[in-house]
Design an enzyme around this catalytic site. Sequence first.
Site, PDB file in Angstrom:
ATOM      1  N   ASP A 206       0.831  -1.204   0.000  1.00  0.00           N
ATOM      2  CA  ASP A 206       0.000   0.000   0.000  1.00  0.00           C
ATOM      3  C   ASP A 206       0.870   1.261   0.000  1.00  0.00           C
ATOM      4  O   ASP A 206       1.871   1.325   0.725  1.00  0.00           O
ATOM      5  CB  ASP A 206      -0.885  -0.019   1.258  1.00  0.00           C
ATOM      6  CG  ASP A 206      -1.938   1.070   1.251  1.00  0.00           C
ATOM      7  OD1 ASP A 206      -2.808   1.034   0.368  1.00  0.00           O
ATOM      8  OD2 ASP A 206      -1.887   1.948   2.136  1.00  0.00           O
ATOM      9  N   GLU A 260       1.624  -0.677  -4.965  1.00  0.00           N
ATOM     10  CA  GLU A 260       0.656   0.376  -5.299  1.00  0.00           C
ATOM     11  C   GLU A 260       1.485   1.650  -5.366  1.00  0.00           C
ATOM     12  O   GLU A 260       1.738   2.297  -4.350  1.00  0.00           O
ATOM     13  CB  GLU A 260      -0.436   0.505  -4.238  1.00  0.00           C
ATOM     14  CG  GLU A 260      -1.526   1.447  -4.719  1.00  0.00           C
ATOM     15  CD  GLU A 260      -2.216   2.251  -3.638  1.00  0.00           C
ATOM     16  OE1 GLU A 260      -3.332   2.699  -3.862  1.00  0.00           O
ATOM     17  OE2 GLU A 260      -1.621   2.458  -2.555  1.00  0.00           O
TER      18      GLU A 260
HETATM   19  O1  TEU Z   1      -4.582   4.205  -1.563  1.00  0.00           O
HETATM   20  C1  TEU Z   1      -3.585   5.169  -1.814  1.00  0.00           C
HETATM   21  C2  TEU Z   1      -4.091   6.450  -2.271  1.00  0.00           C
HETATM   22  O2  TEU Z   1      -3.335   7.362  -2.507  1.00  0.00           O
HETATM   23  C3  TEU Z   1      -5.575   6.632  -2.302  1.00  0.00           C
HETATM   24  O3  TEU Z   1      -5.866   7.583  -1.357  1.00  0.00           O
HETATM   25  C4  TEU Z   1      -6.112   7.073  -3.585  1.00  0.00           C
HETATM   26  O4  TEU Z   1      -5.508   8.248  -4.023  1.00  0.00           O
HETATM   27  C5  TEU Z   1      -7.570   7.341  -3.410  1.00  0.00           C
HETATM   28  O5  TEU Z   1      -8.158   6.295  -2.684  1.00  0.00           O
HETATM   29  C6  TEU Z   1      -8.238   7.457  -4.715  1.00  0.00           C
HETATM   30  O6  TEU Z   1      -9.571   7.671  -4.529  1.00  0.00           O
HETATM   31  C7  TEU Z   1      -4.310   3.212  -0.644  1.00  0.00           C
HETATM   32  C8  TEU Z   1      -5.499   2.279  -0.495  1.00  0.00           C
HETATM   33  O7  TEU Z   1      -5.741   1.635  -1.719  1.00  0.00           O
HETATM   34  C9  TEU Z   1      -6.665   3.057   0.007  1.00  0.00           C
HETATM   35  O8  TEU Z   1      -7.818   2.267   0.111  1.00  0.00           O
HETATM   36  C10 TEU Z   1      -6.306   3.608   1.367  1.00  0.00           C
HETATM   37  O9  TEU Z   1      -7.336   4.430   1.814  1.00  0.00           O
HETATM   38  C11 TEU Z   1      -5.005   4.397   1.323  1.00  0.00           C
HETATM   39  O10 TEU Z   1      -3.981   3.720   0.628  1.00  0.00           O
HETATM   40  C12 TEU Z   1      -4.488   4.619   2.714  1.00  0.00           C
HETATM   41  O11 TEU Z   1      -4.022   3.411   3.234  1.00  0.00           O
END
Ligand code: TEU
Length: 543
Positions: A206, A260
Site C-alpha cells: 500500500d 501500489e
Molecule cells: O490508496 C492510496 C491512495 O493514494 C488513495 O488515497 C487514492 O488516491 C484514493 O483512494 C483514490 O480515490 C491506498 C489504499 O488503496 C486506500 O484504500 C487507502 O485508503 C489508502 O492507501 C491509505 O491506506
Amino acid sequence: MLDNDTRDWWRHAAIYQVYPRSFADNDGDGVGDLAGIRARLGYLRDLGVNAIWFSPWYPSPMADAGYDVADYRDIDPSFGTLAEAEQLITEAHALGLRMIIDIVPNHCSIEHAWFRQALADRPGSAARELFWFRPGGGESGELPPNDWQSIFGGPAWTRVADGEWYLHMFASGQPDFNWDNPVVRDEFEDIVRFWFDRGVDGLRIDCAAMCTKDPDLADFDPAATPDPHPYSDREEVHEIYQRWRAIADSYERPRVLIGEVMVADNYRLARYLSPGRLHSAFNFDFLGCPWDAKALRRCIDDTLASHAPVDAASTWVLSNHDVTRHVTRYGRADTGFEHALRQARHQLPTDLDLGTRRARAAAMLTLALPGAVYVYQGEELGLPEVEDVPDASRQDPFFFRTAGADPGRDGCRVPLPWSASGANFGFSPDDAAPAWLPQPAGWADYTAERQEADPASMLTLYRTALALRAAEPGLGDGPMTWQDCADGVLAFTRPGGFTCVLNLSADAVELPEAGEILLASGPLQGGRLPSDTCAWVRSASKE
Ligand code: TEU
C-alpha cells in the site's frame, strides 16, 4: 497454456481482488469474513483466476476500512482468526490459487501498540521517534508543524494532549511511520517474513512510494511539483524494497512484491520495477485512460515501452476499491482519470447500458494485452457504482474529511450479491443482520446465481474469456503487434494467429482479419463489429 505453476506466474496471472468486508458473510453479522471467502473459493477457481489479492484483513478499528492496521501479525476478529487465515491459504493453494495479501507500511492505526506507547510517553521518547511527532507553529504551538494536506482532505497533522502534533498523510487514525528509524525497517522485514513463512505468495504494498519523507518537513506547494518531493517517490524509498526483495527471493518458491505506486508517469514507475526491486505494480494510467482509441493506444504503448527496459511485465487494471466502478465510469461523457478518482463520485448523468457494453469490451481488451490483469470483486458481475449510499451508512474518511463534498469510495465497496434467496442477496446466511453497506433493491439481476445460467451475462463473459486466455498460448506475457485499421478501431495480434479487435468508433466496422471468432463482447451485426464491442479472432492463416 498458461501454467499457474511456473516461477514467473505473476507475469501473466489474472489476479482477483477480494475486499474481505464485502465478499461473503458467513457468521451473519452483515460483514464479510474468512469463512465466507473459504466457502466461495470454488467460485474463484471456476471463474478462472490464478491468484487472489486480499485487501487488509488485520485487526483494525476500521478508520479507513482496514488500511489502519492495529496489529500486522493477526486477523481482525470480525473476519476470523489467524488459524483460519492459515487454513484459507492452504485451501486456496489446493485449488491452484495463489495468495497475495495487502501490507500497509506507510502508516498504522492509532490503536497500534507502538502508537499507544508513543502517546503514553513524553515528547522526544523512543516511541515517538517511530512516527513523525513535532511541536506546532504559532505562538503556543497551536498551528500544524507545516502546511501538508491529508490526501483525504484537511491538514495532515493532529495535535495530542501534551501539545505535540503527529503526521498522517491519510485519516487522523492513520499515523505515518518514520522510515528513517531502523526499528521501523526491522519490524517490517520481520512482518514480511511472518506472512511468507505462512505460505503467502506475494504482497501488495500500500502507498509504496510514500514511506520515506524529507525529515525537514518543510512547507511545500504541491502545484510546483517539487523535486525531490517531500513525501512521495523519494530516492531512499527504493532501499526498503531492495531489502524486501532479498527476503522474497530467499524462499525456495520465490515470493512476489506488487506495488501500489502512484507516481508522475510510467518511467518513474518503472524505476520501482528495475532488477532487485518490486516484481510488478498496478497500471493506474490505464485505469484512468479515457475511452478513446488514440488515448488507449498511447497508454498501452507507453506502458509497454516503459516496462521493457527493466524487463517487467505490464499489468492492466480497470477498477479497485478506491475508484468509481468502471461500468458507471464508462457510461459517462468523461471517462478520464481525475474523473475516475474524484468528480465521478458525484452523481452525473450515466448510461449504464453503454457503460456495461464498454465494460464488456474493456475486459476482453485487458485479458488480451501482454502481462497480468487484475479483476476487482464484482466487476465480473458487471456491478455499477452505488451512488445513493445513505449518508448515515457512509464510512469512508474521504466523505467525512471533505464534509461530504467528496462522497468517498463506499459506492464501490457494497457487499456482493450472490443469490436472490438468503439475506443480503445471499451475501449473508438467513436471518443475518443487514449488510454493512446497503445493497440496491434492484441487485437481484446482478446476482452470481442468476448470471451463471445466462450465456449473455457479464459473469459468463469473464469465465469464457479467462478460460480462453488460459488455453491460448500467445496470451499473457509476450509480444503484441498493432494492425493497421480504421480510425477509432484498435487491433493487435498475439503469437499463434490470435487477433483482438476493439471498435471505439461510432459505427460498425468490418473485422480486419478473416477467421474464426473465438469470442465477442456483444452480438455482431451482419458480420460487422458494432461500436464499443471487442472480438477475439483466430486468423485462418496461423502465423
Ligand atoms: O490508496 C492510496 C491512495 O493514494 C488513495 O488515497 C487514492 O488516491 C484514493 O483512494 C483514490 O480515490 C491506498 C489504499 O488503496 C486506500 O484504500 C487507502 O485508503 C489508502 O492507501 C491509505 O491506506
